[in-house]
Scaffold this active site. Structure first.
Site, PDB file in Angstrom:
ATOM      1  N   THR A 191      31.432 -89.846  64.309  1.00 10.10           N
ATOM      2  CA  THR A 191      30.434 -88.915  63.772  1.00 10.10           C
ATOM      3  C   THR A 191      29.593 -89.663  62.732  1.00 10.10           C
ATOM      4  O   THR A 191      28.608 -90.284  63.093  1.00 10.10           O
ATOM      5  CB  THR A 191      31.090 -87.643  63.210  1.00 10.10           C
ATOM      6  OG1 THR A 191      32.193 -88.002  62.406  1.00 10.10           O
ATOM      7  CG2 THR A 191      31.551 -86.741  64.340  1.00 10.10           C
ATOM      8  N   THR A 215      36.170 -86.063  58.933  1.00  6.10           N
ATOM      9  CA  THR A 215      37.581 -85.887  59.227  1.00  6.10           C
ATOM     10  C   THR A 215      38.178 -87.107  59.912  1.00  6.10           C
ATOM     11  O   THR A 215      37.548 -87.717  60.743  1.00  6.10           O
ATOM     12  CB  THR A 215      37.723 -84.684  60.171  1.00  6.10           C
ATOM     13  OG1 THR A 215      37.250 -83.551  59.478  1.00  6.10           O
ATOM     14  CG2 THR A 215      39.148 -84.479  60.596  1.00  6.10           C
ATOM     15  N   ASN A 231      26.513 -87.614  50.944  1.00  8.83           N
ATOM     16  CA  ASN A 231      27.212 -86.343  50.806  1.00  8.83           C
ATOM     17  C   ASN A 231      26.407 -85.277  50.083  1.00  8.83           C
ATOM     18  O   ASN A 231      26.773 -84.101  50.122  1.00  8.83           O
ATOM     19  CB  ASN A 231      28.562 -86.566  50.134  1.00  8.83           C
ATOM     20  CG  ASN A 231      29.516 -87.233  51.093  1.00  8.83           C
ATOM     21  OD1 ASN A 231      29.844 -86.651  52.123  1.00  8.83           O
ATOM     22  ND2 ASN A 231      29.917 -88.449  50.794  1.00  8.83           N
TER      23      ASN A 231
END
Lengths: 413, 413
Positions: free
Chosen positions: A158, A195, A408
């Site tokens: 990802t 993740t 982020n």
């Protein structure tokens, strides 16, 4: 943010051998975007032994709950991994989605739903429309090939900037077996795109309980010793499958993890887990440097690990590394805040081979130039001697850069 | 990095009244730089009652050790605060420096060394040359004035972008008393420039044990509920002194913290501590927004605080706030990693007044626009309902910005 590859990426990728007993294929199911590969299916034509370790989050994703429930059976026939949606914090709808996915996979493969394992990564809190898997899994179940590892690793990326693959071999009772693994994760661990997922398969014939014991022991100094940002995903999943195909070469099934026949296998497995875990750190969001924090002489190993994690998770230590600043005072601070036994006057600290502090003071021979030279490198070893006992641990992390904040701060919008 | 004042700074500063019984003055002792104000001396002409709370670091600075040792006596006559050098991780030399400083102060004031309290902030690991204090303290002991609070707050600033002052008044048995406080800190807490120091003085007449009980209780929801970066200083020091000058107005000495006569004083003190603590957060390194994280319905108050700290310390939550991104999935993640009891299906989350998640799922009426509007503000309230008990806590933090990385990556070099 740039789409550039981490400067810490491997210079070359290993050739991943085919592994007997598992086939893989990918497809675009349209989970979040159209025409983007977003589902990976692994099929074991014969029942494989299965082991797994999962996030310690108290709010795990629906697939984590589902895998934990099926792990008791010890047998796997299919694994379905999707990106685009983490199926986390999705309540009853999330459970329905895992059930429907497992049902589709079981039908496609011709197995029980309890032999299906699932992992999802992507945005959390969005309901996952599992009806999109139905026809796709039928096709994937027959389309899979054994030499698909690198493509599989790419398919589960990802925010990763490079695919993570590793392979090892070992002998069990004179028979050669292979272990292949893939991982994704580019922050140990965010609840949405980053993740950590990893799937490892061997053709060895090892019973589920023994496999679980190997994995549970192996994860401590590897996947459970890396941190990018101290944040724990709702979805972290590491699974180990044993297809047993090596039985055809005469490998006798091993049922006890302490069997000496597994010694070489254990070493190879732990080495592969470490390889994959370090690849995750080296792809940490915004990472420019990797840091290995070793703590020795703590009261015990658990105390050493808590001190090492306190150092590795400290924003002030990580920003100092980013700034190539040999700021060992921040290491003292992080030792002090860990809450473990430590005596200032017994502490010693090294950056690389340069001892910067000893006996509770700056090293009398301290050289700022020598310490700074260590900080200029891409790999920074930090070592702390507590001087109280024989506890020891090493934890791996990366630096904290403006790019981490950028990635982020901007991700979801 | 810019030298600009935090956007979260107070628009105006309170007028600090003189406080009877304490005099203060500052000087340039040349601790690190020449001709820079680097030492503050507080003198109590009559013995003051003293209370203190200090860092929980296992590697505290020499002044912290020194203050803890003198606290048992319960009496203060002088406080010496220096910047430029933290006298931390300085071993035997550090202890010698505190002893010499105390000796100089005691001689200047005409008191016992056990009545002197010390605090140091600055670079750690460097020996502090305490001989520089000698003549300076003689002058300061006589030069002090009672109306010097704002100047004193400015004198102890390091990376702070504004001075932190607060004042309150209350009645004890019908007699008006005043509480004045100053603080420094611009990161809860780094081991070098951003250490948190705070000195609070009242003219009330309260015995040391009662004063300590008030301070220990007051610090929990105030200074111990703020975090900028989760890093704990070696030098954090909060001291409370009671000069007893209000006895001249007829205030009867209070010796028991549970005495009802102290109710209004307790309220005023706690309010002042909260005021100063929030000023520290609002000057957090690189801060652009303040976040109040409230956790309700946890198993107990301690569990609520651990969950709130997990959210407030999460780099992913803090970068999302910096990016004005209503990424409530990261709040779920942080609840999950806290390790406290939580059930996904009972969780509810609010940003401001906007409920974004309920019953383990995204709120059915979720509005991205409404949630994003909350994130655009300067003050961001995040509230989490755990749904298990009645435990409650609020923790205050700031966002994590590129400026934080810049300040802390470049600081020492």
């Amino acid at each position: 943010m740039s789409g550039s590859v981490s400067p810490l990426a491997p210079k070359t990728f290993v050739d991943m051998p085919a592994l007997r007993g598992v086939r893989m294929a990918t497809a675009a199911a349209g989970i979040k975007y159209k025409n983007r590969t977003d589902v990976l299916m692994m099929v074991f034509d014969e029942p494989a032994a299965v082991a797994g370790v999962f996030t310690r989050s108290k709010c795990p994703s629906a697939p984590v709950d589902f895998c934990r429930q099926n792990l008791g059976g010890g047998v796997a026939r299919a694994v379905v991994v999707n990106s685009g949606n983490a199926n986390a914090f999705t309540g009853k709808k999330g459970r329905e989605a895992t059930e429907l996915t497992a049902k589709s996979a079981a039908k496609a493969v011709g197995c029980a739903e309890s032999e299906v394992f699932l992992a999802s990564t992507g945005v959390i809190g969005e309901p996952l429309d599992a009806t999109k898997f139905a026809g796709v899994l039928d096709d994937l179940a027959t389309a899979g090939t054994e030499a698909f590892w690198f493509e599989a690793a790419k398919a589960i990326m990802t925010t990763d900037t490079y695919p993570k693959v590793a392979t090892r071999s070992a002998e069990i009772g004179g028979v050669k077996v292979t272990i292949n693994g893939i991982a994704k994760g580019a922050g140990m661990i965010a609840p949405d795109m980053a993740t950590m997922l990893s799937f490892v398969v061997t053709d060895a014939d090892i019973a589920p309980a023994a496999l679980q014991a190997l994995l549970s022991a192996g994860v401590g100094p590897t996947f459970n010793s890396v941190t990018v940002d101290s944040d724990t995903s709702t979805s972290d999943t590491l699974m180990l499958f044993a297809t047993g195909a090596a039985a055809a070469d005469g490998q006798q099934r091993v049922t006890d993890a302490s069997d000496a026949k597994l010694d070489a296998f254990r070493t190879a497995l732990n080495d592969l887990l470490r390889d994959l875990a370090l690849q995750v750190v080296r792809d940490g969001e915004g990472a420019r440097k990797m840091v290995a924090v070793t703590v020795e002489g703590a009261e015990n190993d658990a105390a050493a690990k808590r001190i090492a994690l306190s150092i590795a998770n400290s924003p002030l230590v990580k920003t100092a590394v980013a700034g190539e600043d040999a700021n060992w005072g921040r290491v003292v601070m992080a030792v002090g805040k860990a809450g473990e036994m430590a005596e200032r006057d017994r502490l010693a600290i090294w950056f690389g081979d340069v001892r910067v502090a000893v006996d509770g003071e700056r090293d009398p021979t301290y050289s700022e130039a020598a310490a700074t030279a260590v900080m200029k490198a891409q790999d920074i070893p930090i070592r702390v001697e507590i001087g109280l006992g024989s506890g020891r641990a090493t934890v791996f992390t990366c630096d904290l850069t403006k790019e981490y904040v950028e990635i982020n701060g901007d991700y979801r919008s």
